[in-house]
Design an enzyme around this catalytic site. Structure first.
Site, PDB file in Angstrom:
ATOM      1  CG  ASP A 189      -0.441  -0.075   2.558  1.00  0.00           C
ATOM      2  OD1 ASP A 189       0.749  -0.433   2.709  1.00  0.00           O
ATOM      3  OD2 ASP A 189      -1.187   0.221   3.523  1.00  0.00           O
TER       4      ASP A 189
ATOM      5  CB  SER B 226      -6.771  -3.384  17.269  1.00  0.00           C
ATOM      6  OG  SER B 226      -5.382  -3.273  17.509  1.00  0.00           O
TER       7      SER B 226
ATOM      8  CD  GLU C 162      -0.827   3.744  14.537  1.00  0.00           C
ATOM      9  OE1 GLU C 162      -1.909   3.893  15.144  1.00  0.00           O
ATOM     10  OE2 GLU C 162       0.108   3.032  14.954  1.00  0.00           O
TER      11      GLU C 162
ATOM     12  CG  ASP D  56      -4.097  -1.275   8.121  1.00  0.00           C
ATOM     13  OD1 ASP D  56      -4.092  -2.060   7.155  1.00  0.00           O
ATOM     14  OD2 ASP D  56      -3.164  -1.193   8.942  1.00  0.00           O
TER      15      ASP D  56
HETATM   16  C1  GLA Z   1       0.186  -2.687   8.366  1.00  0.00           C
HETATM   17  C2  GLA Z   1       0.090  -1.251   7.871  1.00  0.00           C
HETATM   18  C3  GLA Z   1      -0.540  -1.207   6.480  1.00  0.00           C
HETATM   19  C4  GLA Z   1       0.153  -2.145   5.527  1.00  0.00           C
HETATM   20  C5  GLA Z   1       0.310  -3.521   6.145  1.00  0.00           C
HETATM   21  C6  GLA Z   1       1.165  -4.451   5.307  1.00  0.00           C
HETATM   22  O1  GLA Z   1      -1.091  -3.221   8.578  1.00  0.00           O
HETATM   23  O2  GLA Z   1      -0.670  -0.485   8.754  1.00  0.00           O
HETATM   24  O3  GLA Z   1      -0.550   0.110   5.990  1.00  0.00           O
HETATM   25  O4  GLA Z   1       1.380  -1.604   5.090  1.00  0.00           O
HETATM   26  O5  GLA Z   1       0.895  -3.469   7.428  1.00  0.00           O
HETATM   27  O6  GLA Z   1       0.514  -4.729   4.121  1.00  0.00           O
END
Ligand code: GLA
Length: 356
Positions: free
Chosen positions: A21, A113, A146, A158
């Protein structure tokens, strides 16, 4: 006295598209039927206070965002301070609020989470101040929170999934254009999530290091992100090869799901796991064993989900076999590792919302 208003934001499971991502790649994720729930009452004291049913202690920060997120205590309050700071920067009035938070999204499992926590708090706090933030803008605010709270350089999948999910659908997301497609999950498929019993936090994991390593590959090729790399350019560079092949797998997976070619899905997930393990090196032996146990037990495909290094594996299988797969996997994994797995059957859920 203002009334109590309630908000929810779901966790997510990433079906395919790991560690890309942040290279503006494509991902397919599912908002899951496990929520963070925030009950909020607006107050007139200019303070945002919070209690959580999962974490000890009370959080109390200024509603104008002046408190430094990383310095906030108790530690779980960093995310609240992060959301407050980001919303203040976006122009939210410093309206106080009392938040009571509970979560059904397991922490440290790779099910986002913290993204769900930040999205739910952002919804509650914007609402309390009559400030509107929706769709991608809400997701980006939660992502910035975050970053501000923990310094973890997470991508956007996410938060976008938690905000934009749809019941019984997976979300195909282009992390460059933010184009989205909701892909119906056929009733004959089940989605299983199995926790390896190995906890991890994103913050304590080598996630940032892996991201930096694969960004270095882009730079080496004169590119901003690996979305623009070709397979020929990265054939001999494992981190780059993972990104480029994973992007292709996501598009193949999406096409197969769209066209109802369900038998193509499992092998793509397994190839994604192998590439995450060998080229990106974000797996651990327990996750590899869990993937093997799931396949031996009848799953069509499985892969680590989230950042890796512990937490959960996601699998798909025939819906009628969900119970048998779970049972056999639990038994075999326990015998092989001595660890206690936890399994859930998850469904696609709607994105974050107010609960009337
Ligand atoms: C975590 C990060 C996401 C993504 C995944 C791996 O969940 O928060 O942004 O990079 O790892 O795909």
């Amino acid at each position: 006295m203002s009334s109590v208003r309630t908000f929810r934001a779901p966790g997510r499971v990433n079906l395919i598209g790991g560690q890309i991502d942040y290279h503006e790649g494509w991902v397919v994720s599912l908002a899951i039927d496990r929520d963070v729930v925030v009950r909020a009452t607006a107050s007139d004291d200019g303070r945002v206070t919070a209690h959580s049913s999962e974490f000890a202690g009370a959080v109390d920060v200024a509603a104008d965002g002046r408190d430094d997120p990383p310095a906030t205590r108790p530690q779980w309050g960093r995310a609240i301070a992060g959301v407050v700071r980001v919303l203040a920067d976006l122009g939210r009035e410093p309206v106080g609020a009392e938040l009571t938070i509970s979560s059904a999204v397991p922490v440290g499992a790779g099910l986002s989470s913290s993204a769900a926590f930040e999205v739910a708090c952002a919804l509650a706090l914007t609402d309390a101040a009559g400030f509107t933030l929706e769709g991608p803008a809400l997701a980006f605010a939660a992502q910035s929170a975050e970053h501000a709270a923990t310094g973890v350089p997470c991508g956007i999948q996410d938060q976008m999934t938690s905000v934009c999910g749809r019941a019984d659908h997976a979300l195909f997301l282009d992390c460059r254009t933010l184009d989205m497609e909701h892909l119906r999950l056929p009733a004959e498929l089940c989605v299983l999530v199995v926790h390896s019993g190995v906890p991890r936090t994103l913050e304590g994991s080598p996630y940032a290091q892996r991201r930096a390593e694969s960004e270095a590959v882009a730079r080496q090729l004169g590119l901003r992100v690996l979305r623009d790399a070709t397979l020929d350019q990265v054939r001999d560079i494992p981190r780059g090869r993972h990104a480029v092949t994973e992007m292709q797998r996501v598009r193949d997976f999406t096409r197969a799901l769209r066209e109802g070619r369900l038998d193509a899905l499992g092998p793509l997930m397994l190839a994604s796991h192998a590439s995450s393990r060998d080229d990106m090196q974000v797996s651990i032996p327990e996750l590899d064993t869990l993937v093997e146990c799931l396949v031996d037990a009848g799953a069509l495909g499985a892969r680590l989900t989230g950042a890796g290094f512990g937490g959960c594996v996601v699998a798909i299988g025939p819906a009628e076999a969900a119970g048998a797969i779970t049972e056999r996997t639990t038994e075999r994994y326990r015998a092989a590792t001595g660890r206690e797995p936890t399994a859930w059957v998850v469904r696609g859920a709607a994105g974050a919302s107010r609960i009337a």
